[in-house]
Design a protein around this motif. Structure first.
Motif, PDB file in Angstrom:
ATOM      1  N   MET A   1      51.144  16.843  47.945  1.00  0.00           N
ATOM      2  CA  MET A   1      50.033  16.315  47.151  1.00  0.00           C
ATOM      3  C   MET A   1      49.221  15.300  47.936  1.00  0.00           C
ATOM      4  SD  MET A   1      51.468  15.997  43.280  1.00  0.00           S
ATOM      5  CE  MET A   1      49.930  15.343  42.702  1.00  0.00           C
ATOM      6  N   LEU A   2      49.882  14.464  48.717  1.00  0.00           N
ATOM      7  CA  LEU A   2      49.160  13.495  49.546  1.00  0.00           C
ATOM      8  C   LEU A   2      48.246  14.198  50.540  1.00  0.00           C
ATOM      9  CD1 LEU A   2      51.784  10.732  50.408  1.00  0.00           C
ATOM     10  CD2 LEU A   2      49.762  10.520  48.980  1.00  0.00           C
ATOM     11  N   ILE A   3      48.754  15.246  51.157  1.00  0.00           N
ATOM     12  CA  ILE A   3      47.938  16.001  52.107  1.00  0.00           C
ATOM     13  C   ILE A   3      46.748  16.643  51.400  1.00  0.00           C
ATOM     14  CG2 ILE A   3      47.949  18.033  53.620  1.00  0.00           C
ATOM     15  CD1 ILE A   3      50.876  17.271  54.310  1.00  0.00           C
ATOM     16  N   TRP A   4      46.967  17.191  50.200  1.00  0.00           N
ATOM     17  CA  TRP A   4      45.893  17.826  49.447  1.00  0.00           C
ATOM     18  C   TRP A   4      44.837  16.812  49.011  1.00  0.00           C
ATOM     19  CZ3 TRP A   4      44.842  17.550  44.005  1.00  0.00           C
ATOM     20  CH2 TRP A   4      43.873  18.454  43.578  1.00  0.00           C
ATOM     21  N   VAL A   5      45.284  15.656  48.520  1.00  0.00           N
ATOM     22  CA  VAL A   5      44.354  14.652  48.001  1.00  0.00           C
ATOM     23  C   VAL A   5      43.512  14.036  49.111  1.00  0.00           C
ATOM     24  CG1 VAL A   5      44.254  12.337  46.978  1.00  0.00           C
ATOM     25  CG2 VAL A   5      45.664  14.093  45.938  1.00  0.00           C
ATOM     26  N   PHE A   6      44.107  13.745  50.231  1.00  0.00           N
ATOM     27  CA  PHE A   6      43.385  13.071  51.296  1.00  0.00           C
ATOM     28  C   PHE A   6      42.810  14.037  52.327  1.00  0.00           C
ATOM     29  CE2 PHE A   6      46.121   9.644  49.687  1.00  0.00           C
ATOM     30  CZ  PHE A   6      45.118   8.743  49.369  1.00  0.00           C
ATOM     31  N   SER A   7      42.769  15.313  52.016  1.00  0.00           N
ATOM     32  CA  SER A   7      42.184  16.301  52.911  1.00  0.00           C
ATOM     33  C   SER A   7      40.667  16.127  52.942  1.00  0.00           C
ATOM     34  CB  SER A   7      42.527  17.704  52.415  1.00  0.00           C
ATOM     35  OG  SER A   7      41.813  18.669  53.131  1.00  0.00           O
ATOM     36  N   SER A   8      40.089  16.208  54.120  1.00  0.00           N
ATOM     37  CA  SER A   8      38.641  16.040  54.237  1.00  0.00           C
ATOM     38  C   SER A   8      37.889  17.221  53.630  1.00  0.00           C
ATOM     39  CB  SER A   8      38.251  15.864  55.707  1.00  0.00           C
ATOM     40  OG  SER A   8      38.645  16.994  56.465  1.00  0.00           O
ATOM     41  N   LYS A   9      38.525  18.362  53.479  1.00  0.00           N
ATOM     42  CA  LYS A   9      37.893  19.524  52.851  1.00  0.00           C
ATOM     43  C   LYS A   9      37.601  19.269  51.377  1.00  0.00           C
ATOM     44  CE  LYS A   9      40.466  22.793  55.665  1.00  0.00           C
ATOM     45  NZ  LYS A   9      41.451  23.876  55.603  1.00  0.00           N
ATOM     46  N   ARG A  10      38.407  18.451  50.719  1.00  0.00           N
ATOM     47  CA  ARG A  10      38.290  18.222  49.281  1.00  0.00           C
ATOM     48  C   ARG A  10      37.376  17.046  48.936  1.00  0.00           C
ATOM     49  NH1 ARG A  10      39.745  21.757  45.863  1.00  0.00           N
ATOM     50  NH2 ARG A  10      40.193  20.113  44.418  1.00  0.00           N
ATOM     51  N   LYS A  11      36.913  16.280  49.914  1.00  0.00           N
ATOM     52  CA  LYS A  11      36.146  15.067  49.649  1.00  0.00           C
ATOM     53  C   LYS A  11      34.891  15.341  48.815  1.00  0.00           C
ATOM     54  CE  LYS A  11      34.054  11.042  51.820  1.00  0.00           C
ATOM     55  NZ  LYS A  11      34.034  10.364  50.572  1.00  0.00           N
ATOM     56  N   LYS A  12      34.138  16.387  49.153  1.00  0.00           N
ATOM     57  CA  LYS A  12      32.903  16.674  48.431  1.00  0.00           C
ATOM     58  C   LYS A  12      33.172  16.968  46.957  1.00  0.00           C
ATOM     59  CE  LYS A  12      28.886  19.632  48.348  1.00  0.00           C
ATOM     60  NZ  LYS A  12      28.232  20.828  48.845  1.00  0.00           N
ATOM     61  N   SER A  13      34.175  17.784  46.673  1.00  0.00           N
ATOM     62  CA  SER A  13      34.453  18.119  45.276  1.00  0.00           C
ATOM     63  C   SER A  13      35.000  16.919  44.505  1.00  0.00           C
ATOM     64  CB  SER A  13      35.408  19.303  45.184  1.00  0.00           C
ATOM     65  OG  SER A  13      36.645  18.983  45.761  1.00  0.00           O
TER      66      SER A  13
ATOM     67  N   GLU B   1      32.001  14.716  43.658  1.00  0.00           N
ATOM     68  CA  GLU B   1      31.257  15.278  42.531  1.00  0.00           C
ATOM     69  C   GLU B   1      31.994  15.031  41.216  1.00  0.00           C
ATOM     70  OE1 GLU B   1      30.678  19.381  43.414  1.00  0.00           O
ATOM     71  OE2 GLU B   1      29.295  18.976  45.067  1.00  0.00           O
ATOM     72  N   ALA B   2      33.298  15.184  41.211  1.00  0.00           N
ATOM     73  CA  ALA B   2      34.087  14.956  40.000  1.00  0.00           C
ATOM     74  C   ALA B   2      34.055  13.485  39.587  1.00  0.00           C
ATOM     75  CB  ALA B   2      35.522  15.409  40.217  1.00  0.00           C
ATOM     76  N   ALA B   3      34.004  12.594  40.561  1.00  0.00           N
ATOM     77  CA  ALA B   3      33.964  11.164  40.246  1.00  0.00           C
ATOM     78  C   ALA B   3      32.656  10.779  39.561  1.00  0.00           C
ATOM     79  CB  ALA B   3      34.150  10.341  41.514  1.00  0.00           C
TER      80      ALA B   3
END
Length: 61
Positions: A21-33, A36-38
């Motif tokens: 989960m840490l890897i998924w949350v702090f992945s640079s691929k997910r930053k844009k989404s 947007e969610a924030a």
């Protein structure tokens, strides 16, 4: 298998899930989404200079 072994395996499984989960949350691929969610709670707010007079009148009546 005794209870100590089961607890150790359970702990290892939870640790692996946590690291995943840490890897998924702090992945640079997910930053844009995530950015947007924030901003979703602010998406429906009216612009600061404009008011909906009809809505404000109905609340005052």
């Amino acid at each position: 298998m005794d209870i100590g072994t089961l607890r150790g395996l359970g702990t290892a499984l939870v640790l692996i899930a946590f690291v995943g989960m840490l890897i998924w949350v702090f992945s640079s691929k997910r930053k844009k989404s995530f950015d947007e969610a924030a901003n979703l709670p602010f998406a429906d707010e009216p612009e600061s200079g404009k008011r909906d007079d009809k809505a404000s009148r109905s609340k005052n009546e």
